[in-house]
Design an enzyme around this catalytic site. Structure first.
Site, PDB file in Angstrom:
ATOM      1  N   SER A 171      83.124  23.195  52.620  1.00 54.08           N
ATOM      2  CA  SER A 171      84.882  22.965  52.824  1.00 54.08           C
ATOM      3  C   SER A 171      85.670  22.138  53.005  1.00 54.08           C
ATOM      4  O   SER A 171      86.748  21.458  53.303  1.00 54.08           O
ATOM      5  CB  SER A 171      84.638  23.339  54.317  1.00 54.08           C
ATOM      6  OG  SER A 171      83.755  24.268  54.966  1.00 54.08           O
ATOM      7  N   ASP A 227      85.091  28.506  53.449  1.00 52.68           N
ATOM      8  CA  ASP A 227      84.652  28.838  54.810  1.00 52.68           C
ATOM      9  C   ASP A 227      85.499  29.695  55.040  1.00 52.68           C
ATOM     10  O   ASP A 227      85.454  30.539  55.179  1.00 52.68           O
ATOM     11  CB  ASP A 227      84.459  27.748  56.382  1.00 52.68           C
ATOM     12  CG  ASP A 227      85.862  27.015  56.076  1.00 52.68           C
ATOM     13  OD1 ASP A 227      86.931  27.009  55.313  1.00 52.68           O
ATOM     14  OD2 ASP A 227      85.810  26.504  57.008  1.00 52.68           O
ATOM     15  N   ARG A 277      90.270  17.481  46.946  1.00 57.05           N
ATOM     16  CA  ARG A 277      90.364  16.631  48.549  1.00 57.05           C
ATOM     17  C   ARG A 277      89.064  16.189  48.831  1.00 57.05           C
ATOM     18  O   ARG A 277      88.617  16.868  49.696  1.00 57.05           O
ATOM     19  CB  ARG A 277      91.963  17.134  49.036  1.00 57.05           C
ATOM     20  CG  ARG A 277      92.536  15.674  49.957  1.00 57.05           C
ATOM     21  CD  ARG A 277      93.547  16.670  50.225  1.00 57.05           C
ATOM     22  NE  ARG A 277      93.222  17.489  51.733  1.00 57.05           N
ATOM     23  CZ  ARG A 277      93.048  18.609  51.497  1.00 57.05           C
ATOM     24  NH1 ARG A 277      94.286  19.302  50.192  1.00 57.05           N
ATOM     25  NH2 ARG A 277      93.016  19.766  52.017  1.00 57.05           N
TER      26      ARG A 277
END
Length: 490
Positions: free
Chosen positions: A168, A221, A183
């Site tokens: 995620s 997700d 990121r």
């Protein structure tokens, strides 16, 4: 005093009027000020929605945009007839979850799972060690559940199960089983993994521990939530997560994804897009109604100027926004005179869960709010102050929900989902959506403010388990697609 200074001494008694508290009128005056600051008009919401839609379209045209609109290489919707046994691995911020999902067709499934808690040490170790731990847990789960001859699904020697891996954190993908990290969260995995292919790192760990799986799909997700929700209810068009972070996914026409034209994918095909919309209006800050409290939250964050939308609506920040307002009133000598306020002056000391509790306090005296301030911050409050705190929480929570509605509305408008009489279902998940009182209702109110009465055709519902069920269904879809020779290299 001998120095010539005046010493003010407040003597506490049972009589509330003798306490150095703000009056009801004072609190009402301040509340009016904050109502002006935190209230979003329907006109402003429509302007934000239009700007949001433009950002989504730009993200589809060119790589490297603020809202990245990441192609997931999940091709089209599930048929609902997918069948078989698939493994799913969900790496979150606290737990690692391993699932065995039996996909049974007709929107049905069964799931068996185990959770493994990540220690603080594991979060700080380098990426390879973290994925080694994932591979070890996966091997343990398989050994315990799939290798015994009397187990419901007996894995034969040399047999490998398809695995869907939910990771995620935003990754740039040029195929479904590959992902370069964009990121990484500070404090999670000490050496920065940005720019690394996390699927490749994980494959090394799977080989190291001889885990009998094939990594079929790396997903986030929200994409998993989109596919799982549609599998169970085919009217679902969009998936959103409103929790500690926020995100959305939806199914886009490949003909609209200009930046992948070179891959020569049939233009009539659809592909799921991971919006990563928490970045909307970052850097330039031209569209979102940021207050001075939002600016402070941003400047003090580990990624200043980034994730602008997320910082206004996600559960990570709402408590901090309220705390900053309270600290301002403390500095102005409005609140908590004569009391020691050091506990509430600690950044992020005020949890977003407190806002939820304050809004849902059913007592006339607001006893839950008394408990929050006395237990966590050793502060006494009057009823007038507690009513102000609850009203302030409502303003901040309502703004978050109405801004969330702008994001949903941008996708709905872009895709023309209201151009038919069909309802548009939105699968929603996350702690804010599931636990914050009235959050879903406020989203719906916002959608009506943006679209008028036809906005009532947009209905959010609790989403299916995207990180487990969705991940497994995507592994099933990918296996079927590649077995059929359809874009086998993607």
């Amino acid at each position: 005093m001998p120095t010539g200074h005046t010493l003010a001494i407040h003597t506490r008694t049972q009589d509330e009027e003798d306490l150095p508290h703000a009056t009801k009128r004072t609190m009402a005056d301040h509340l009016r000020k904050y109502e002006t600051i935190f209230t979003l008009t329907p006109q402003r919401m429509r302007m934000i929605t239009e700007a949001f839609k433009e950002a989504l379209e730009l993200g589809l045209q060119k790589p490297g945009q603020i809202v990245p609109m990441i192609p997931t290489f999940v091709f089209g919707w599930p048929t609902g007839q997918e069948k078989g046994e698939y493994l799913a691995l969900d790496l979150g911020g606290t737990n690692l979850r391993v699932c065995l999902v039996s996909v049974q067709g007709d929107g049905k499934f069964e799931i068996a799972q185990s959770k493994y808690r990540l220690t603080e040490e594991q979060k700080q170790e380098d990426g390879q060690k973290l994925f080694d731990f994932c591979a070890e847990c996966l091997k343990t789960f398989i050994d315990q559940n799939l290798t015994e001859s009397d187990s419901p699904l007996h894995l034969k020697p040399g047999e490998k199960l398809p695995l869907g891996f939910t990771f995620s954190y935003p990754c740039a993908q040029d195929r479904i089983d590959h992902g370069v990290l964009i990121r990484w969260t500070k404090g999670f995995g000490a050496p920065n993994m940005e720019g690394h292919d996390v699927a490749e790192i994980f494959r090394k760990s799977l080989e190291k521990y001889d885990v009998p799986v094939v990594l079929s799909a790396l997903i986030n997700d929200t994409t998993g939530t989109l596919i799982a929700s549609h599998y169970v209810n085919p009217k679902t068009k969009i998936a959103v997560i409103f929790g500690t972070g926020c995100n959305a996914a939806y199914m886009e026409h490949v003909s609209n994804i200009e930046k992948i034209k070179s891959l020569n994918i049939d233009s009539s095909t659809d592909m799921a897009i991971n919006c990563e919309w928490g970045a909307f209006d970052s850097f330039e800050h031209e569209h979102l109604p940021r207050t001075k409290y939002d600016i402070t939250v941003d400047e003090d964050s580990n990624k200043p100027k980034e994730q602008a939308f997320e910082k206004l609506i996600s559960g990570r920040y709402l408590g901090e926004i309220l705390r900053l307002v309270l600290c301002e009133l403390i500095d102005e000598a409005v609140l908590f005179l004569g009391q020691n306020t050091y506990k509430i002056e600690v950044p992020y000391a005020f949890d977003t869960a407190f806002l939820s509790l304050m809004e849902s306090d059913p007592t006339d005296e607001l006893l839950m709010i008394i408990g929050i301030f006395s237990h966590f911050f050793a502060l006494e409050t009057t009823l007038a102050e507690r009513q102000f705190f609850r009203a302030l929480a409502k303003l901040i929570g309502r703004r978050a929900a109405r801004l969330s509605a702008c994001g949903i509305a941008a996708i709905v408008d872009k895709m023309g989902y209201l151009e038919t009489e069909e309802p548009c279902l939105v699968g929603a998940d996350g702690s804010l959506y599931n636990k914050y009182p009235g959050f879903a209702d406020r989203i719906h109110e916002g959608l009506v403010d943006i679209f008028g009465e036809k906005g009532r055709r947009i209905v959010t519902h609790h989403a299916e388990d995207g990180s487990g069920v969705g991940s497994a269904i995507i592994a099933a879809m990918t296996k079927a697609r590649r077995d059929a020779g359809l874009y086998p290299d993607l």
